[in-house]
Design a protein around this motif. Structure first.
Motif: not given
Length: 383
Positions: A300-303, A305-314
């Motif tokens: 999904r392309e939503n907020l 998704t962005s937050i979880m992806y950023s949390l994982g990357r960092h």
């Protein structure tokens, strides 16, 4: 499945891993937020609620260990340079570990107005005890040191089509070691010895080996997970039931504390043998459901998704910095007379710590030499 069936998978990027890291770091922050219930001196609904949160969130570190086994074996399997492996492992965590150990020692020395001696500082650094969460580096360093041995043994069993035996051996070793550590603790040994016995890599061995197995047999495991998706509701009910069972042990333990014991953890540690046995089967079930959730979120392309992806990357950097913010937010909340016996305390602490940690790490990562401060991002890291 034999390794050659997965050669095309070697070194490829699995996006779900980033989201799994996101779930893992959220669990770690939840643990360090909810554990403040132990400052309450009576048993009530707030304590019980946070006990459930604390018990369920304990999957955080096992999931990081699982991911470490997955990522390392995806990159270092078969013929690889052990010297190069160790060199990259040292560079990937030692600078950050030393920097943040010194920062936390200084931070708490300022807050307490009590400067530790040089020998105490060295001991804290050597034992990964500069802050409550830094022990993880002791565990992961153990896995890094023994990884060539572990992967060699894994390959030995794999070549004989007997990986199930190695998985069960690692499970038995992990549970036996954890129970032995509880017995040793009951025997009244020195706290440092008990601390080291609990924090070296062996109490997490099964999760690491399981990560290796899933990495080397990913397509087989993925197909199997797809086949049992229809039983998700049943799995969720089992998960909830196990959470309740494990929480019951902690609720009884807290009851002892309420009755006048010196500490929440003062009752016989042998009492917690049953949760130790249950947890080793409980956490892989959580891993499966979180992988399923990760697969759905990333499509999904939503907020969210962005937050979880950023949390994982960092996640590595967030792990390093989050306890600064937990401590500072608690101090600020107390200035407004909001303490751990207030329901509002916990969501403010959790959300505030998560957002401030993510924001600070995102900013630092964009600075020159930022990677030396808070580590790399995504699949560059094994944790």
């Amino acid at each position: 499945m034999k390794n050659n069936a997965n050669n095309s998978f070697q070194n490829t990027r699995i996006r779900e891993i980033d989201f799994l890291r996101g779930f893992a770091i959220l669990a770690v922050i939840a643990i360090h937020s909810s554990t403040n219930f132990s400052k309450i001196f009576y048993l009530n609904s707030l304590v019980i609620f946070n006990l459930f949160i604390d018990v369920f969130s304990q999957y955080g570190v096992p999931l990081f260990i699982f991911i470490s086994g997955f990522v390392l074996s995806n990159k270092y399997y078969g013929l690889f340079s052990v010297k190069e492996f160790y060199k990259k492992r040292v560079i990937s965590i030692i600078p950050q570990y030393l920097l943040f150990s010194i920062l936390y020692i200084s931070f708490f020395a300022i807050l307490s107005n009590n400067l530790p001696s040089f020998s105490e500082i060295i001991l804290k650094i050597l034992t990964a005890n500069s802050a409550i969460h830094m022990w993880f580096f002791l565990t992961i360093t153990g896995f890094y040191i023994f990884y060539p041995v572990i992967i060699c043994i894994y390959s030995h069993f794999d070549e004989r089509n007997n990986l199930f035996t190695f998985l069960m051996l690692s499970l038995i070793i992990q549970v036996t070691w954890s129970i032995s550590a509880l017995i040793i603790e009951t025997g009244g040994y020195e706290p440092l010895f008990i601390y080291l016995a609990k924090r070296i890599f062996i109490p997490y061995l099964f999760y690491f080996v399981l990560g290796i197995y899933v990495s080397k047999n990913f397509h087989f495991v993925y197909a199997y997970m797809e086949s049992i998706k229809k039983y998700k509701v049943i799995l969720l009910l089992i998960l909830a039931l196990i959470t309740i069972i494990i929480s019951f042990f902690w609720i009884v333990g807290f009851g002892y504390y309420v009755k006048g014991f010196d500490s929440f953890y003062s009752m016989s540690t042998l009492y917690f043998i049953i949760p130790v046995i249950i947890e080793v089967l409980y956490y892989p079930l959580i891993f499966f459901l979180l992988f399923e959730a990760s697969s759905k979120i990333m499509k999904r392309e939503n907020l969210l998704t962005s937050i979880m992806y950023s949390l994982g990357r960092h996640s590595f950097g967030i792990y390093l910095v989050h306890f600064f913010f937990i401590t500072l937010i608690i101090i600020q909340l107390e200035h407004f007379n909001i303490y751990s016996d207030n329901w509002v305390f916990y969501p403010i602490l959790f959300v505030g710590t998560t957002l401030l940690s993510l924001l600070s790490v995102s900013l630092i990562s964009n600075l020159p030499f930022g990677e030396l401060v808070i580590g790399g991002t995504g699949n560059k890291k094994s944790i």
